[in-house]
Design a protein around this motif. Structure first.
Motif, short mmCIF file in Angstrom:
data_model
loop_
_atom_site.label_atom_id
_atom_site.label_comp_id
_atom_site.label_asym_id
_atom_site.label_seq_id
_atom_site.Cartn_x
_atom_site.Cartn_y
_atom_site.Cartn_z
N ILE A 1 0.91 -1.37 -0.12
CA ILE A 1 -0.03 0.07 -0.22
C ILE A 1 0.86 1.33 -0.11
N ARG A 2 0.81 2.08 -0.96
CA ARG A 2 1.37 3.27 -1.16
C ARG A 2 1.13 4.42 -0.36
N VAL A 3 1.74 5.11 0.56
CA VAL A 3 1.32 5.89 1.52
C VAL A 3 2.30 7.35 1.12
N LEU A 4 1.49 8.36 1.13
CA LEU A 4 1.96 9.79 1.15
C LEU A 4 1.59 10.62 2.33
N VAL A 5 2.73 11.09 3.10
CA VAL A 5 2.65 11.38 4.50
C VAL A 5 2.59 12.98 4.22
N VAL A 6 1.89 13.79 5.08
CA VAL A 6 1.61 15.10 4.83
C VAL A 6 1.79 15.96 6.19
N ASP A 7 2.91 16.75 6.09
CA ASP A 7 2.95 17.41 7.64
C ASP A 7 3.84 18.59 7.25
N ASP A 8 3.48 19.59 7.80
CA ASP A 8 4.32 20.93 7.67
C ASP A 8 5.45 20.72 8.45
N ASP A 9 5.67 19.87 9.41
CA ASP A 9 6.93 19.87 10.30
C ASP A 9 7.67 18.81 9.82
N GLN A 10 8.96 19.27 9.34
CA GLN A 10 9.96 18.20 8.69
C GLN A 10 10.39 17.04 9.68
N GLY A 11 10.25 17.49 10.89
CA GLY A 11 10.91 16.07 11.82
C GLY A 11 9.60 15.12 11.98
N ARG B 1 -3.43 1.22 13.53
CA ARG B 1 -4.60 1.95 12.68
C ARG B 1 -4.10 1.58 11.00
N LEU B 2 -3.03 1.38 10.78
CA LEU B 2 -2.60 0.91 9.28
C LEU B 2 -3.15 -0.39 9.27
N GLU B 3 -2.77 -1.35 10.32
CA GLU B 3 -3.21 -2.64 9.96
C GLU B 3 -4.82 -2.80 10.04
N ARG B 4 -5.46 -2.04 10.82
CA ARG B 4 -6.84 -1.97 10.69
C ARG B 4 -7.35 -1.47 9.15
N TYR B 5 -6.64 -0.62 8.74
CA TYR B 5 -6.94 -0.05 7.29
C TYR B 5 -6.61 -1.25 6.41
N ARG B 6 -5.62 -1.84 6.54
CA ARG B 6 -5.44 -2.79 5.57
C ARG B 6 -6.41 -3.84 5.61
N GLU B 7 -6.78 -4.31 6.71
CA GLU B 7 -7.80 -5.25 6.75
C GLU B 7 -9.17 -4.84 6.14
N GLU B 8 -9.60 -3.51 6.40
CA GLU B 8 -10.92 -2.89 6.01
C GLU B 8 -10.96 -2.78 4.48
N ARG B 9 -9.57 -2.26 4.03
CA ARG B 9 -9.31 -2.34 2.69
C ARG B 9 -9.25 -3.66 1.83
N GLN B 10 -8.83 -4.86 2.52
CA GLN B 10 -8.86 -6.04 1.80
C GLN B 10 -10.55 -6.46 1.97
N ALA B 11 -11.05 -6.24 2.81
CA ALA B 11 -12.58 -6.61 3.07
C ALA B 11 -13.53 -5.84 1.95
N ARG B 12 -13.21 -4.59 1.72
CA ARG B 12 -13.79 -4.04 0.50
C ARG B 12 -13.60 -4.49 -0.90
N THR B 13 -12.26 -5.06 -0.97
CA THR B 13 -12.01 -5.82 -2.19
C THR B 13 -12.38 -7.04 -2.36
N ASP B 14 -12.63 -7.99 -1.29
CA ASP B 14 -13.39 -9.23 -1.32
C ASP B 14 -14.87 -9.05 -1.20
N GLY C 1 7.99 0.75 8.78
CA GLY C 1 8.06 -0.16 9.92
C GLY C 1 7.05 -1.14 9.59
N VAL C 2 5.71 -0.84 9.04
CA VAL C 2 4.70 -1.73 8.87
C VAL C 2 4.73 -2.52 7.70
N PRO C 3 4.63 -3.73 7.86
CA PRO C 3 4.49 -4.89 6.71
C PRO C 3 3.44 -4.44 5.77
N GLY C 4 3.69 -4.49 4.40
CA GLY C 4 2.71 -4.28 3.68
C GLY C 4 2.45 -2.58 3.11
N PHE C 5 3.25 -2.11 3.73
CA PHE C 5 3.11 -0.49 3.54
C PHE C 5 4.44 0.17 2.98
#
Length: 237
Positions: free
Chosen positions: A6-16, A118-131, A27-31
């Motif tokens: 799953i391709r993620v775009l991180v948006v935050d005005d703080d560089q750190g 949260r990301l693992e939950r999102y991945r499961e819900e995304r797969q559920a939508r596909t299935d 660090g999350v498998p599948g992302f």
């Protein structure tokens, strides 16, 4: 062949914060981090490049996160999902974000474990939508029953019991768990989790609910040593 991450775009005005959140995501498998942006306009420009999920801060230097979210929604089904990551907790911002059907709202600062969950939950819900858009495959027992009787017994989330689903359980995911089970062969939590591409803890929550409603039968397999293995199978029709 392994599934595309799953391709993620991180948006935050703080560089750190951007760098930290990118490290969390990687660090999350599948992302995988496909990009990072410090402004709303940059986020919109990058969101058209095959992004699946945007981690979106609400406080940006040019246009607000809410405005970015609304513009992303004009992309329709081709647009990415959005997980809000923000220190904003005022009712107006939260309500506007939730009204735009975000995948979640995570208040900063948060831990790596919180984002992972949260990301693992999102991945499961995304797969559920596909299935949900696919036809349910028939188990061997279903095929044998069809040959013998001309009818197929199927179990759905609606038949798992009259009670409403407990908080934290979703019908599409429940359907996936049911599809992974069979009335003739017991399956362990590990086997169900692997078949449904979810964590063992998540699979166990759904199996426990199904057992409590009588939709599945619990048995045990005893080995030579150690604790017996718990097995689950569909209750006979």
């Amino acid at each position: 062949m392994s599934e595309r991450p799953i391709r993620v775009l991180v948006v935050d005005d703080d560089q750190g914060a951007r760098a930290l959140h990118c490290r969390f995501v990687d660090g999350v498998p599948g992302f995988t981090v496909a990009g990072a942006a410090g402004t709303g306009r940059d986020a919109l420009a990058q969101s058209t490049a095959g992004i699946d999920l945007v981690l979106l801060d609400m406080r940006l230097p040019d246009i607000s996160g809410i405005e970015v979210l609304h513009r992303l929604r004009t992309f329709g089904d081709a647009g990415p999902d959005v997980l809000v990551i923000s220190s904003s907790q005022d009712q107006t911002t939260v309500r506007q974000a939730l009204a735009a059907r975000v995948a979640g709202y995570l208040v900063k600062p948060f831990t790596e474990a919180a984002l992972r969950e949260r990301l693992e939950r999102y991945r499961e819900e995304r797969q559920a939508r596909t299935d949900a858009g696919r036809e349910r495959p028939l188990a061997q027992s279903d095929i044998d029953r069809l040959l013998a009787t001309g009818g197929i017994r199927t179990v759905s989330a609606s038949s798992s019991g009259p009670r409403a689903l407990p908080k934290g359980l979703a019908v599409p995911t429940l359907e996936r768990v049911l599809t992974a089970l069979d009335p003739g062969t017991g399956r362990s939590v590990v086997e169900v989790a692997e078949a449904c591409k979810m964590s063992r803890a998540t699979a166990h929550r759904y199996l426990t609910h199904l057992a409590e409603t009588g939709a599945i039968v619990v048995s045990h397999r005893y080995g030579k040593r150690g604790r017996p293995e718990v097995l689950y199978r569909l209750a006979p029709g």
